[in-house]
Design a protein around this motif. Sequence first.
Motif, mmCIF file in Angstrom:
data_model
loop_
_atom_site.group_PDB
_atom_site.id
_atom_site.type_symbol
_atom_site.label_atom_id
_atom_site.label_comp_id
_atom_site.label_asym_id
_atom_site.label_seq_id
_atom_site.Cartn_x
_atom_site.Cartn_y
_atom_site.Cartn_z
ATOM 1 N N LYS A 134 10.404 123.103 -44.927
ATOM 2 C CA LYS A 134 11.194 122.226 -45.657
ATOM 3 C C LYS A 134 10.148 121.326 -46.475
ATOM 4 O O LYS A 134 10.750 120.936 -47.580
ATOM 5 C CB LYS A 134 11.585 121.059 -44.543
ATOM 6 C CG LYS A 134 12.825 121.464 -43.469
ATOM 7 C CD LYS A 134 13.067 120.634 -42.445
ATOM 8 C CE LYS A 134 14.040 121.027 -41.597
ATOM 9 N NZ LYS A 134 14.665 120.127 -40.461
ATOM 10 N N GLU A 135 9.100 121.155 -46.031
ATOM 11 C CA GLU A 135 8.026 120.578 -47.116
ATOM 12 C C GLU A 135 7.860 120.939 -48.279
ATOM 13 O O GLU A 135 7.844 120.575 -49.258
ATOM 14 C CB GLU A 135 6.687 120.523 -46.335
ATOM 15 C CG GLU A 135 6.765 119.511 -44.770
ATOM 16 C CD GLU A 135 7.352 120.174 -43.871
ATOM 17 O OE1 GLU A 135 7.658 119.438 -42.946
ATOM 18 O OE2 GLU A 135 7.332 121.515 -43.781
ATOM 19 N N LEU A 136 7.694 122.481 -48.388
ATOM 20 C CA LEU A 136 7.534 123.235 -49.619
ATOM 21 C C LEU A 136 8.749 123.208 -50.390
ATOM 22 O O LEU A 136 8.706 122.963 -51.676
ATOM 23 C CB LEU A 136 7.256 124.610 -49.474
ATOM 24 C CG LEU A 136 7.018 125.497 -50.347
ATOM 25 C CD1 LEU A 136 5.731 124.920 -51.449
ATOM 26 C CD2 LEU A 136 6.742 126.915 -50.194
ATOM 27 N N ILE A 137 9.994 123.329 -49.817
ATOM 28 C CA ILE A 137 11.181 123.215 -50.511
ATOM 29 C C ILE A 137 11.264 121.766 -51.248
ATOM 30 O O ILE A 137 11.656 121.596 -52.337
ATOM 31 C CB ILE A 137 12.321 123.436 -49.577
ATOM 32 C CG1 ILE A 137 12.506 125.003 -49.362
ATOM 33 C CG2 ILE A 137 13.716 122.931 -50.173
ATOM 34 C CD1 ILE A 137 13.662 125.438 -48.204
ATOM 35 N N ALA A 138 10.921 120.716 -50.478
ATOM 36 C CA ALA A 138 11.111 119.460 -50.825
ATOM 37 C C ALA A 138 10.177 119.044 -52.192
ATOM 38 O O ALA A 138 10.591 118.429 -53.246
ATOM 39 C CB ALA A 138 10.784 118.439 -49.802
ATOM 40 N N GLU A 139 8.952 119.766 -52.124
ATOM 41 C CA GLU A 139 7.946 119.787 -52.976
ATOM 42 C C GLU A 139 8.544 120.448 -54.330
ATOM 43 O O GLU A 139 8.346 119.765 -55.344
ATOM 44 C CB GLU A 139 6.704 120.384 -52.548
ATOM 45 C CG GLU A 139 5.502 120.061 -53.223
ATOM 46 C CD GLU A 139 4.249 120.935 -52.653
ATOM 47 O OE1 GLU A 139 3.740 121.526 -53.384
ATOM 48 O OE2 GLU A 139 4.023 120.218 -51.319
ATOM 49 N N ALA A 140 9.170 121.658 -54.281
ATOM 50 C CA ALA A 140 9.287 122.293 -55.360
ATOM 51 C C ALA A 140 10.759 121.615 -56.065
ATOM 52 O O ALA A 140 10.435 121.610 -57.455
ATOM 53 C CB ALA A 140 9.960 123.810 -54.896
ATOM 54 N N VAL A 141 11.484 121.036 -55.225
ATOM 55 C CA VAL A 141 12.659 120.390 -55.799
ATOM 56 C C VAL A 141 12.227 119.083 -56.651
ATOM 57 O O VAL A 141 12.709 118.822 -57.489
ATOM 58 C CB VAL A 141 13.557 120.045 -54.688
ATOM 59 C CG1 VAL A 141 14.813 119.101 -55.171
ATOM 60 C CG2 VAL A 141 14.422 121.162 -54.205
ATOM 61 N N GLU A 142 11.092 118.595 -56.060
ATOM 62 C CA GLU A 142 10.740 117.335 -56.857
ATOM 63 C C GLU A 142 9.959 117.616 -58.055
ATOM 64 O O GLU A 142 10.244 116.601 -59.009
ATOM 65 C CB GLU A 142 9.536 116.709 -55.766
ATOM 66 C CG GLU A 142 9.338 115.202 -56.242
ATOM 67 C CD GLU A 142 8.126 114.581 -55.167
ATOM 68 O OE1 GLU A 142 7.155 113.984 -55.632
ATOM 69 O OE2 GLU A 142 8.128 114.881 -53.967
ATOM 70 N N ARG A 143 9.341 118.675 -58.166
ATOM 71 C CA ARG A 143 8.725 119.088 -59.367
ATOM 72 C C ARG A 143 9.617 119.060 -60.497
ATOM 73 O O ARG A 143 9.194 119.097 -61.723
ATOM 74 C CB ARG A 143 7.869 120.271 -59.021
ATOM 75 C CG ARG A 143 6.537 120.121 -58.351
ATOM 76 C CD ARG A 143 5.838 121.563 -58.282
ATOM 77 N NE ARG A 143 5.438 122.367 -59.485
ATOM 78 C CZ ARG A 143 4.505 122.105 -60.193
ATOM 79 N NH1 ARG A 143 3.622 121.263 -59.808
ATOM 80 N NH2 ARG A 143 4.376 122.774 -61.205
ATOM 81 N N LEU A 144 11.009 119.505 -60.244
ATOM 82 C CA LEU A 144 11.992 119.568 -61.362
ATOM 83 C C LEU A 144 12.160 118.340 -61.945
ATOM 84 O O LEU A 144 12.772 118.304 -62.909
ATOM 85 C CB LEU A 144 13.326 120.366 -60.634
ATOM 86 C CG LEU A 144 13.263 121.614 -60.055
ATOM 87 C CD1 LEU A 144 14.395 122.029 -59.284
ATOM 88 C CD2 LEU A 144 12.917 122.704 -61.206
ATOM 89 N N GLY A 145 11.763 117.167 -61.381
ATOM 90 C CA GLY A 145 12.139 115.739 -61.824
ATOM 91 C C GLY A 145 13.529 115.361 -61.790
ATOM 92 O O GLY A 145 13.849 114.596 -62.805
#
Length: 291
Positions: free
Chosen positions: A253-264
């Motif tokens: 969940k943490e990696l998914i949240a991080e990846a989505v956040e990077r999209l801005g």
Amino acid sequence: MNKPVLGIPQNTIEILRKYNFSFQKKFGQNFLIDTHVLDKIIRAADINRDDLVLEIGPGIGTMTQYLAQEAGKVVAVEIDKNLIPILSETLGGYGNVRIINEDVLKMDIRRLVEEENGAKPVKVVANLPYYITTPIIMGLFEEHVPVESITVMVQKEVADRMQTGPGSKDYGALSLAVQYYASPYIVANVPPNCFMPRPKVGSAVIRLTCHERPPVEVADERLMFDIIRASFNQRRKTLANGLKNSDRIHFSKELIAEAVERLGKGASVRGESLTLEEFAELSNYFVESLT
């Protein structure tokens, strides 16, 4: 060489009666009976004597006659064995046509192209059975069959989905997959009265010009398409929830949240608002995080 005679309704009726042919609903048979539409398809496909054309579902050979006039060779794959005697008659005067009585979804098309055209790219032209449009087109792409262009008659709704972009209700996994492999262009909309029997839906001719190289660089093509499918499986869910709920995506969940956040675009972003470039960026981030 023979002048094409099919495409005129009375000629189609005559040959069907002669062979006592019955339309098979399971094969999605709707034969073209409009010469103007046939001319548009042939022009859009841009065929010349150097081309090998793969036609899927020739029916009684209506479009095949037109293709044979322009192409070096036509290989036509027809699933319905009851149409083979009719094709033998309607295409009998064309020495550059090969008819194969098989299910195209069970064939090794890549191998066929290697045998028939020395693995040089072919042009695919077809009035596709609507119930298997997506599996046929995606099969050609995913198996990396050498194809220069695909000019096909499809359900209008499917043609719209192939060429639309983010934010549209028609935008989805098919839009992204087609645009990853090709550049789509709707040539013409075709009403039901151009077919026998008449379909219940409108149709469209779409040309997909295949990319020499995909427009985005992806480290893991399969992963990107797994992410895309997961994003559209439950359209009302956020992108992050779609990925977490997918049985194909196995990231924390943490990696998914991080990846989505990077999209801005914020944590509540949905998959339907992402471009192909952003899906590629997301996929590549996951790959980098695991290496």
